[in-house]
Design a protein around this motif. Structure first.
Motif, PDB file in Angstrom:
ATOM      1  N   VAL A   3       0.968  -0.900  -0.062  1.00  0.00           N
ATOM      2  CA  VAL A   3       0.082  -0.248   0.121  1.00  0.00           C
ATOM      3  C   VAL A   3       0.955   1.332  -0.415  1.00  0.00           C
ATOM      4  CG1 VAL A   3      -2.143   1.331   1.314  1.00  0.00           C
ATOM      5  CG2 VAL A   3      -1.743  -0.831   1.477  1.00  0.00           C
ATOM      6  N   PRO A   4       1.122   2.401  -1.098  1.00  0.00           N
ATOM      7  CA  PRO A   4       1.846   3.420  -1.014  1.00  0.00           C
ATOM      8  C   PRO A   4       1.320   4.212  -0.153  1.00  0.00           C
ATOM      9  CG  PRO A   4       1.349   2.059  -3.064  1.00  0.00           C
ATOM     10  CD  PRO A   4       0.450   1.536  -2.473  1.00  0.00           C
ATOM     11  N   ARG A   5       2.083   4.991   0.457  1.00  0.00           N
ATOM     12  CA  ARG A   5       1.813   6.096   1.359  1.00  0.00           C
ATOM     13  C   ARG A   5       0.529   6.800   0.046  1.00  0.00           C
ATOM     14  NH1 ARG A   5       7.336   7.794  -0.720  1.00  0.00           N
ATOM     15  NH2 ARG A   5       7.360   9.507  -1.490  1.00  0.00           N
ATOM     16  N   GLY A   6      -0.677   7.310   0.063  1.00  0.00           N
ATOM     17  CA  GLY A   6      -1.007   8.165  -0.195  1.00  0.00           C
ATOM     18  C   GLY A   6      -2.492   7.285  -0.516  1.00  0.00           C
ATOM     19  N   TRP A   7      -2.396   6.846  -0.415  1.00  0.00           N
ATOM     20  CA  TRP A   7      -3.432   5.620  -0.805  1.00  0.00           C
ATOM     21  C   TRP A   7      -4.239   5.361  -0.116  1.00  0.00           C
ATOM     22  CZ3 TRP A   7      -5.558   2.898  -5.192  1.00  0.00           C
ATOM     23  CH2 TRP A   7      -4.393   3.212  -6.254  1.00  0.00           C
ATOM     24  N   TRP A   8      -5.865   6.035   0.210  1.00  0.00           N
ATOM     25  CA  TRP A   8      -6.377   5.447   0.953  1.00  0.00           C
ATOM     26  C   TRP A   8      -7.150   4.155   0.987  1.00  0.00           C
ATOM     27  CZ3 TRP A   8      -7.939   9.628   4.320  1.00  0.00           C
ATOM     28  CH2 TRP A   8      -7.064  10.559   3.787  1.00  0.00           C
ATOM     29  N   HIS A   9      -7.181   3.744   2.794  1.00  0.00           N
ATOM     30  CA  HIS A   9      -7.605   2.055   2.527  1.00  0.00           C
ATOM     31  C   HIS A   9      -8.215   1.830   4.085  1.00  0.00           C
ATOM     32  CE1 HIS A   9      -3.284   3.029   4.233  1.00  0.00           C
ATOM     33  NE2 HIS A   9      -3.786   1.709   4.694  1.00  0.00           N
ATOM     34  N   GLU A  10      -9.353   1.100   3.668  1.00  0.00           N
ATOM     35  CA  GLU A  10     -10.156   0.955   5.050  1.00  0.00           C
ATOM     36  C   GLU A  10      -9.821  -0.720   5.354  1.00  0.00           C
ATOM     37  OE1 GLU A  10     -14.716   1.347   6.982  1.00  0.00           O
ATOM     38  OE2 GLU A  10     -13.840   2.682   5.527  1.00  0.00           O
ATOM     39  N   VAL A  11      -9.530  -1.170   6.191  1.00  0.00           N
ATOM     40  CA  VAL A  11      -9.784  -2.474   6.541  1.00  0.00           C
ATOM     41  C   VAL A  11     -10.416  -3.775   7.919  1.00  0.00           C
ATOM     42  CG1 VAL A  11      -7.926  -4.402   6.693  1.00  0.00           C
ATOM     43  CG2 VAL A  11      -7.526  -1.967   6.067  1.00  0.00           C
ATOM     44  N   VAL A  12     -11.203  -4.469   7.120  1.00  0.00           N
ATOM     45  CA  VAL A  12     -11.944  -5.161   7.665  1.00  0.00           C
ATOM     46  C   VAL A  12     -11.267  -6.985   7.873  1.00  0.00           C
ATOM     47  CG1 VAL A  12     -13.827  -5.541   5.878  1.00  0.00           C
ATOM     48  CG2 VAL A  12     -13.851  -5.847   8.264  1.00  0.00           C
ATOM     49  N   ASN A  13     -11.554  -7.288   8.868  1.00  0.00           N
ATOM     50  CA  ASN A  13     -11.424  -8.825   9.385  1.00  0.00           C
ATOM     51  C   ASN A  13     -12.660  -9.903   8.791  1.00  0.00           C
ATOM     52  OD1 ASN A  13      -8.965  -8.338  10.304  1.00  0.00           O
ATOM     53  ND2 ASN A  13      -9.658  -8.802  12.537  1.00  0.00           N
ATOM     54  N   LEU A  14     -12.486 -10.501   7.707  1.00  0.00           N
ATOM     55  CA  LEU A  14     -13.515 -11.473   7.699  1.00  0.00           C
ATOM     56  C   LEU A  14     -13.976 -12.282   8.420  1.00  0.00           C
ATOM     57  CD1 LEU A  14     -12.332 -11.290   3.505  1.00  0.00           C
ATOM     58  CD2 LEU A  14     -14.837 -10.023   4.861  1.00  0.00           C
ATOM     59  N   GLU A  15     -12.189 -12.824   9.308  1.00  0.00           N
ATOM     60  CA  GLU A  15     -12.531 -13.589  10.157  1.00  0.00           C
ATOM     61  C   GLU A  15     -11.963 -13.528  11.149  1.00  0.00           C
ATOM     62  OE1 GLU A  15     -11.784 -17.163   7.740  1.00  0.00           O
ATOM     63  OE2 GLU A  15     -10.223 -17.376   8.149  1.00  0.00           O
ATOM     64  N   ALA A  16     -11.184 -13.911  12.226  1.00  0.00           N
ATOM     65  CA  ALA A  16     -10.447 -13.812  13.145  1.00  0.00           C
ATOM     66  C   ALA A  16      -8.985 -13.672  12.270  1.00  0.00           C
ATOM     67  CB  ALA A  16     -10.110 -14.448  14.734  1.00  0.00           C
ATOM     68  N   SER A  17      -7.798 -13.186  12.873  1.00  0.00           N
ATOM     69  CA  SER A  17      -6.782 -12.482  11.376  1.00  0.00           C
ATOM     70  C   SER A  17      -5.522 -11.740  12.765  1.00  0.00           C
ATOM     71  CB  SER A  17      -7.717 -11.260  10.868  1.00  0.00           C
ATOM     72  OG  SER A  17      -8.055 -11.978  10.173  1.00  0.00           O
ATOM     73  N   VAL A  18      -4.194 -12.081  12.330  1.00  0.00           N
ATOM     74  CA  VAL A  18      -3.328 -11.347  12.647  1.00  0.00           C
ATOM     75  C   VAL A  18      -2.387 -11.058  11.202  1.00  0.00           C
ATOM     76  CG1 VAL A  18      -1.262 -11.416  13.935  1.00  0.00           C
ATOM     77  CG2 VAL A  18      -3.018 -13.349  14.767  1.00  0.00           C
ATOM     78  N   LEU A  19      -2.705  -9.691  11.660  1.00  0.00           N
ATOM     79  CA  LEU A  19      -1.476  -9.371  10.003  1.00  0.00           C
ATOM     80  C   LEU A  19      -0.709  -8.186  10.669  1.00  0.00           C
ATOM     81  CD1 LEU A  19      -3.028  -6.802   7.107  1.00  0.00           C
ATOM     82  CD2 LEU A  19      -1.648  -5.899   8.837  1.00  0.00           C
ATOM     83  N   LEU A  20       0.714  -8.142   9.899  1.00  0.00           N
ATOM     84  CA  LEU A  20       1.899  -8.001  10.054  1.00  0.00           C
ATOM     85  C   LEU A  20       2.241  -6.391   9.725  1.00  0.00           C
ATOM     86  CD1 LEU A  20       4.163  -7.583  12.231  1.00  0.00           C
ATOM     87  CD2 LEU A  20       5.611  -9.305  10.473  1.00  0.00           C
ATOM     88  N   SER A  21       2.464  -5.467   9.893  1.00  0.00           N
ATOM     89  CA  SER A  21       2.372  -4.491   8.285  1.00  0.00           C
ATOM     90  C   SER A  21       3.715  -3.756   9.419  1.00  0.00           C
ATOM     91  CB  SER A  21       1.837  -3.189   9.001  1.00  0.00           C
ATOM     92  OG  SER A  21       0.548  -3.393   8.300  1.00  0.00           O
ATOM     93  N   GLY A  22       4.541  -3.658   8.238  1.00  0.00           N
ATOM     94  CA  GLY A  22       5.863  -2.991   7.580  1.00  0.00           C
ATOM     95  C   GLY A  22       5.907  -1.636   7.031  1.00  0.00           C
ATOM     96  N   PHE A  23       5.977  -0.773   7.864  1.00  0.00           N
ATOM     97  CA  PHE A  23       6.004   0.142   7.431  1.00  0.00           C
ATOM     98  C   PHE A  23       7.201   0.898   7.257  1.00  0.00           C
ATOM     99  CE2 PHE A  23       1.975  -0.094   9.828  1.00  0.00           C
ATOM    100  CZ  PHE A  23       1.160   1.136   8.742  1.00  0.00           C
ATOM    101  N   PHE A  24       7.376   1.423   5.797  1.00  0.00           N
ATOM    102  CA  PHE A  24       8.880   1.770   5.188  1.00  0.00           C
ATOM    103  C   PHE A  24       9.036   2.692   4.861  1.00  0.00           C
ATOM    104  CE2 PHE A  24       7.460  -0.774   1.812  1.00  0.00           C
ATOM    105  CZ  PHE A  24       7.649   0.164   0.932  1.00  0.00           C
ATOM    106  N   GLY A  25      10.345   3.068   4.840  1.00  0.00           N
ATOM    107  CA  GLY A  25      10.796   4.193   3.661  1.00  0.00           C
ATOM    108  C   GLY A  25      12.595   4.770   4.169  1.00  0.00           C
ATOM    109  N   SER A  26      13.213   5.572   2.662  1.00  0.00           N
ATOM    110  CA  SER A  26      14.420   5.594   3.292  1.00  0.00           C
ATOM    111  C   SER A  26      14.399   6.472   4.572  1.00  0.00           C
ATOM    112  CB  SER A  26      14.422   6.482   1.857  1.00  0.00           C
ATOM    113  OG  SER A  26      13.578   9.036   2.466  1.00  0.00           O
ATOM    114  N   ARG A  27      15.478   6.429   4.534  1.00  0.00           N
ATOM    115  CA  ARG A  27      15.818   6.818   6.187  1.00  0.00           C
ATOM    116  C   ARG A  27      15.719   8.836   6.314  1.00  0.00           C
ATOM    117  NH1 ARG A  27      20.647   3.331   5.356  1.00  0.00           N
ATOM    118  NH2 ARG A  27      20.743   1.729   7.306  1.00  0.00           N
ATOM    119  N   ARG A  28      16.454   9.549   5.207  1.00  0.00           N
ATOM    120  CA  ARG A  28      15.823  10.524   4.919  1.00  0.00           C
ATOM    121  C   ARG A  28      14.285  11.321   5.150  1.00  0.00           C
ATOM    122  NH1 ARG A  28      17.442  14.896   0.361  1.00  0.00           N
ATOM    123  NH2 ARG A  28      16.852  16.731   0.727  1.00  0.00           N
ATOM    124  N   ARG A  29      13.412  10.281   4.699  1.00  0.00           N
ATOM    125  CA  ARG A  29      12.797  10.427   4.821  1.00  0.00           C
ATOM    126  C   ARG A  29      11.861  10.130   6.070  1.00  0.00           C
ATOM    127  NH1 ARG A  29       7.395  11.587   2.372  1.00  0.00           N
ATOM    128  NH2 ARG A  29       5.371  10.275   2.725  1.00  0.00           N
TER     129      ARG A  29
END
Length: 218
Positions: free
Chosen positions: A157-183
């Motif tokens: 999901v690129p930065r700036g993209w709008w999103h809404e997330v719903v669990n269809l069933e019990a869930s575990v999600l791991l997100s990795g937010f990332f960027g260059s060191r400068r940003r």
């Protein structure tokens, strides 16, 4: 733990234990008539470092990136309201099924529906994706894209993209937010200054996703 949709409604944070939260994952909140509890932005790999022996998401990110891993753990129907993040994100589903609704950058801005509610690392919409989709359809605009993720699926999901997330069933999600060191470090300083002002009551006091009157376990 967050109850409800803090992106749109008032943030409601509840103290609980790890065991109590896990015990609720396979319960249907509609059957128990309890607010949906969603453990958000939990540092799963820090609290359970042994998981790194079986889970190494480093190959998903560009070399040299600054990465913050956070987990979302909740029962069916748990939801994260419509928003966009200030950093790029790779969402990796570890358990269960989740549905992402996606809108391109500028969609919510063009409709003048960006919320003034404070969130350090995201921008929020005043409407959920269902209500916004109705407006877009009435104006003849494109509907949100829908992507379903199962165990082992990853979504960029690129930065700036709008999103809404719903669990269809019990869930575990791991997100990795990332960027260059400068940003990343630039954003850390900029948003950190706003967070300090907010914590001191000088910036959008009482209108945020990070504060509520927390209650006891359960």
């Amino acid at each position: 733990m967050v109850q409800g949709n803090r992106e749109i409604d008032a943030a409601h944070l509840v103290n609980t234990t790890w065991g109590e939260h896990l015990a609720r994952l396979d319960q249907d909140p509609r059957a128990t008539h309890e607010p949906v509890g969603h453990l958000k932005e939990f540092d799963l790999l820090k609290h359970f470092p042994a998981l790194r022996d079986d889970l190494d998401p480093s190959a998903l990110f560009p070399r040299g990136s600054v990465v913050s891993h956070q987990a979302w753990i909740g029962p069916a129907h748990a939801r994260t309201g419509l928003h966009h993040d200030l950093l790029d994100n790779v969402a990796l589903t570890l358990r269960g099924r989740k549905r992402f609704y996606l809108l391109p950058p500028g969609s919510v801005e063009a409709a003048q529906l960006v919320s003034r509610k404070f969130d350090r690392w995201a921008r929020l919409s005043v409407l959920g994706v269902d209500a916004l989709a109705q407006r877009l359809e009435a104006q003849g605009l494109a509907a949100p894209q829908v992507v379903d993720l199962g165990p082992g699926d990853a979504l960029y999901v690129p930065r700036g993209w709008w999103h809404e997330v719903v669990n269809l069933e019990a869930s575990v999600l791991l997100s990795g937010f990332f960027g260059s060191r400068r940003r990343t470090w630039g954003l850390w300083l900029q948003t950190g200054a706003l967070q300090l002002a907010h914590n001191a009551g000088l910036w959008r006091r009482g209108h945020c996703t990070c504060h509520s009157r927390a209650t006891g376990p359960g």
